[in-house]
Write a protein that holds these residues in place. Structure first.
Motif, PDB file in Angstrom:
ATOM      1  N   GLU A   1      57.181 -31.451  61.972  1.00 53.02           N
ATOM      2  CA  GLU A   1      58.600 -31.718  62.222  1.00 53.02           C
ATOM      3  C   GLU A   1      59.235 -31.582  60.649  1.00 53.02           C
ATOM      4  N   VAL A   2      58.527 -32.480  59.593  1.00 52.06           N
ATOM      5  CA  VAL A   2      59.038 -32.291  58.515  1.00 52.06           C
ATOM      6  C   VAL A   2      58.639 -31.278  57.371  1.00 52.06           C
ATOM      7  N   ALA A   3      57.485 -30.561  57.613  1.00 53.94           N
ATOM      8  CA  ALA A   3      57.141 -29.516  56.868  1.00 53.94           C
ATOM      9  C   ALA A   3      57.164 -28.108  57.438  1.00 53.94           C
ATOM     10  N   GLY A   4      57.371 -28.235  58.793  1.00 54.10           N
ATOM     11  CA  GLY A   4      57.227 -26.820  59.271  1.00 54.10           C
ATOM     12  C   GLY A   4      58.414 -26.105  59.416  1.00 54.10           C
ATOM     13  N   ASP A   5      58.419 -24.721  59.827  1.00 51.60           N
ATOM     14  CA  ASP A   5      59.405 -24.108  59.747  1.00 51.60           C
ATOM     15  C   ASP A   5      60.184 -24.046  61.392  1.00 51.60           C
ATOM     16  N   GLU A   6      61.558 -24.000  61.503  1.00 51.90           N
ATOM     17  CA  GLU A   6      62.105 -24.221  62.737  1.00 51.90           C
ATOM     18  C   GLU A   6      62.034 -22.719  63.306  1.00 51.90           C
ATOM     19  N   LEU A   7      62.017 -22.774  64.731  1.00 52.57           N
ATOM     20  CA  LEU A   7      61.935 -21.479  65.389  1.00 52.57           C
ATOM     21  C   LEU A   7      63.188 -20.941  65.395  1.00 52.57           C
ATOM     22  N   ASP A   8      63.344 -19.501  64.656  1.00 53.89           N
ATOM     23  CA  ASP A   8      64.489 -18.525  64.437  1.00 53.89           C
ATOM     24  C   ASP A   8      64.313 -17.149  65.075  1.00 53.89           C
ATOM     25  N   LEU A   9      64.635 -16.909  66.296  1.00 50.94           N
ATOM     26  CA  LEU A   9      64.400 -15.645  66.997  1.00 50.94           C
ATOM     27  C   LEU A   9      64.857 -14.580  65.974  1.00 50.94           C
ATOM     28  N   ASP A  10      65.998 -14.568  65.301  1.00 45.19           N
ATOM     29  CA  ASP A  10      66.097 -13.379  64.640  1.00 45.19           C
ATOM     30  C   ASP A  10      65.274 -13.103  63.455  1.00 45.19           C
ATOM     31  N   ARG A  11      64.638 -14.274  62.907  1.00 45.18           N
ATOM     32  CA  ARG A  11      63.472 -13.956  62.006  1.00 45.18           C
ATOM     33  C   ARG A  11      62.329 -13.505  62.475  1.00 45.18           C
ATOM     34  N   VAL A  12      61.951 -14.069  63.707  1.00 40.71           N
ATOM     35  CA  VAL A  12      60.939 -13.646  64.531  1.00 40.71           C
ATOM     36  C   VAL A  12      60.791 -12.134  64.739  1.00 40.71           C
ATOM     37  N   ARG A  13      61.935 -11.619  65.237  1.00 42.82           N
ATOM     38  CA  ARG A  13      62.198 -10.351  65.486  1.00 42.82           C
ATOM     39  C   ARG A  13      62.468  -9.440  64.456  1.00 42.82           C
TER      40      ARG A  13
ATOM     41  N   GLY B   1      60.334  -9.832  61.886  1.00 46.92           N
ATOM     42  CA  GLY B   1      59.038  -9.847  61.349  1.00 46.92           C
ATOM     43  C   GLY B   1      58.609 -10.768  60.346  1.00 46.92           C
ATOM     44  N   GLU B   2      59.658 -11.808  59.903  1.00 48.98           N
ATOM     45  CA  GLU B   2      59.609 -12.700  58.892  1.00 48.98           C
ATOM     46  C   GLU B   2      59.303 -14.027  59.321  1.00 48.98           C
ATOM     47  N   LEU B   3      58.944 -14.448  60.602  1.00 47.65           N
ATOM     48  CA  LEU B   3      58.498 -15.863  61.009  1.00 47.65           C
ATOM     49  C   LEU B   3      57.397 -15.292  62.210  1.00 47.65           C
ATOM     50  N   SER B   4      56.308 -16.010  62.239  1.00 51.90           N
ATOM     51  CA  SER B   4      55.384 -15.906  63.429  1.00 51.90           C
ATOM     52  C   SER B   4      55.414 -17.104  64.313  1.00 51.90           C
ATOM     53  N   PRO B   5      55.545 -17.003  65.621  1.00 50.26           N
ATOM     54  CA  PRO B   5      55.266 -18.049  66.399  1.00 50.26           C
ATOM     55  C   PRO B   5      53.769 -18.140  66.751  1.00 50.26           C
ATOM     56  N   MET B   6      53.327 -19.449  66.680  1.00 45.87           N
ATOM     57  CA  MET B   6      51.686 -19.764  66.649  1.00 45.87           C
ATOM     58  C   MET B   6      51.517 -20.404  67.656  1.00 45.87           C
ATOM     59  N   PHE B   7      50.153 -20.059  68.170  1.00 45.43           N
ATOM     60  CA  PHE B   7      49.804 -20.510  69.532  1.00 45.43           C
ATOM     61  C   PHE B   7      48.309 -20.627  69.396  1.00 45.43           C
ATOM     62  N   PHE B   8      47.711 -21.634  70.269  1.00 46.44           N
ATOM     63  CA  PHE B   8      46.076 -21.894  70.168  1.00 46.44           C
ATOM     64  C   PHE B   8      45.565 -21.882  71.414  1.00 46.44           C
ATOM     65  N   GLY B   9      44.246 -21.501  71.393  1.00 44.83           N
ATOM     66  CA  GLY B   9      43.575 -21.682  72.645  1.00 44.83           C
ATOM     67  C   GLY B   9      42.369 -20.889  72.509  1.00 44.83           C
ATOM     68  N   SER B  10      41.752 -20.367  73.793  1.00 51.40           N
ATOM     69  CA  SER B  10      40.477 -19.789  73.799  1.00 51.40           C
ATOM     70  C   SER B  10      40.619 -18.628  75.035  1.00 51.40           C
ATOM     71  N   ALA B  11      40.580 -17.487  74.453  1.00 58.83           N
ATOM     72  CA  ALA B  11      40.583 -16.361  75.456  1.00 58.83           C
ATOM     73  C   ALA B  11      39.290 -16.138  76.356  1.00 58.83           C
ATOM     74  N   LEU B  12      38.225 -16.308  75.918  1.00 59.93           N
ATOM     75  CA  LEU B  12      36.927 -16.320  76.584  1.00 59.93           C
ATOM     76  C   LEU B  12      36.781 -17.371  77.910  1.00 59.93           C
ATOM     77  N   THR B  13      37.326 -18.485  77.395  1.00 62.72           N
ATOM     78  CA  THR B  13      37.481 -19.724  78.621  1.00 62.72           C
ATOM     79  C   THR B  13      38.647 -19.930  79.323  1.00 62.72           C
ATOM     80  N   ASN B  14      39.640 -18.949  78.908  1.00 63.52           N
ATOM     81  CA  ASN B  14      40.755 -19.103  79.279  1.00 63.52           C
ATOM     82  C   ASN B  14      41.511 -20.376  79.280  1.00 63.52           C
ATOM     83  N   PHE B  15      41.624 -20.830  78.182  1.00 68.11           N
ATOM     84  CA  PHE B  15      42.088 -21.994  77.730  1.00 68.11           C
ATOM     85  C   PHE B  15      43.532 -21.683  77.312  1.00 68.11           C
ATOM     86  N   ALA B  16      44.693 -22.076  77.702  1.00 72.48           N
ATOM     87  CA  ALA B  16      45.967 -21.979  76.886  1.00 72.48           C
ATOM     88  C   ALA B  16      46.491 -20.545  77.002  1.00 72.48           C
ATOM     89  N   VAL B  17      45.928 -19.623  77.800  1.00 75.91           N
ATOM     90  CA  VAL B  17      46.415 -18.056  77.608  1.00 75.91           C
ATOM     91  C   VAL B  17      47.707 -18.116  78.412  1.00 75.91           C
TER      92      VAL B  17
END
Length: 241
Positions: free
Chosen positions: A168-180, A182-198
């Motif tokens: 909240e303090v140090a991270g970038d806020e989601l800005d859809l204009d910046r995402v589209r 190509g200036e900001l990347s939404p980030m996700f975590f998971g495991s494709a092989l074990t189907n975690f968070a896909v």
């Protein structure tokens, strides 16, 4: 490692999704560059242990050059890997791409247990013994629900709270204009092989990813929704029917 380009199409939540799978080996990079010319956005897979690899960096540069929106999915979270904050730092300092984590990993000691959705404030917990190619059931609990104490230890909850406060303090806020752009990347975590968070990633991706855009042609720009537009030729290969 795949060595040929392929397309997989499926429908989900009233959307038609075309995944352009690209060669992962550097000897077949040309096929990948051509594929990116047809893509509306890209999903950059990052190994949780290795971080940004040389071939990933090359393809990232192509996406940046073309202005393609980039979504980041940190894969293999079920294995021992680097600290998520270190991976965020590498994206920004090494690639020059700030990331906005929409999901954040939850650990029990060093074991990946699930993800926290920063938008809905919901915790998605997965069972490690239930995995495979089919969708698995997840326990979805509000972070403030007392029931969460039965699933996550006090140490695990404290680590999650500390990480979220730091974001909240140090991270970038989601800005859809910046995402589209190509200036900001939404980030996700998971495991494709074990189907975690896909599935949580896919649902967020459909909300944020741009729809097919217009393309330049000899006769002027063509909209993807133009009734005169019927199809496109993705790949021609010799010696085939």
């Amino acid at each position: 490692i795949s060595v040929t380009s392929s397309v997989m199409q499926f429908e989900y939540q009233d959307c038609c999704i075309n995944i352009l799978d690209t060669p992962g080996h550097q000897d077949f990079s040309e096929d990948t560059y051509r594929t990116l010319a047809a893509a509306d956005c890209a999903v950059m897979l990052i190994d949780a242990a290795k971080g940004v690899e040389p071939q990933t960096e090359k393809l990232f540069r192509v996406c940046k050059l073309r202005g393609i929106p980039i979504f980041t999915f940190v894969n293999k979270m079920d294995r021992e890997g680097r600290d998520p904050l270190d991976l965020m730092d590498e994206l920004e300092n090494h690639l020059g791409m700030p990331a906005c984590p929409l999901m954040w990993p939850i650990f029990e000691s060093y074991k990946f247990r699930g993800v926290f959705d920063r938008h809905t404030r919901l915790v998605h917990l997965f069972k490690a013994e239930e995995h495979g190619a089919t969708a698995i059931e997840a326990k979805v609990i509000s972070l403030g629900d007392p029931e969460i104490e039965a699933h996550l230890s006090e140490e695990s909850r404290a680590r999650l709270t500390e990480d979220l406060e730091l974001l909240e303090v140090a991270g970038d806020e989601l800005d859809l204009d910046r995402v589209r752009a190509g200036e900001l990347s939404p980030m996700f975590f998971g495991s494709a092989l074990t189907n975690f968070a896909v599935q949580p990633f896919l649902e967020s991706f459909l909300k944020l990813a741009p729809p097919p855009g217009r393309r330049a042609s000899a006769g002027g720009d063509v909209e993807a929704t133009d009734p005169a537009f019927s199809a496109f030729c993705f790949k021609i290969q010799a010696n085939m029917d």
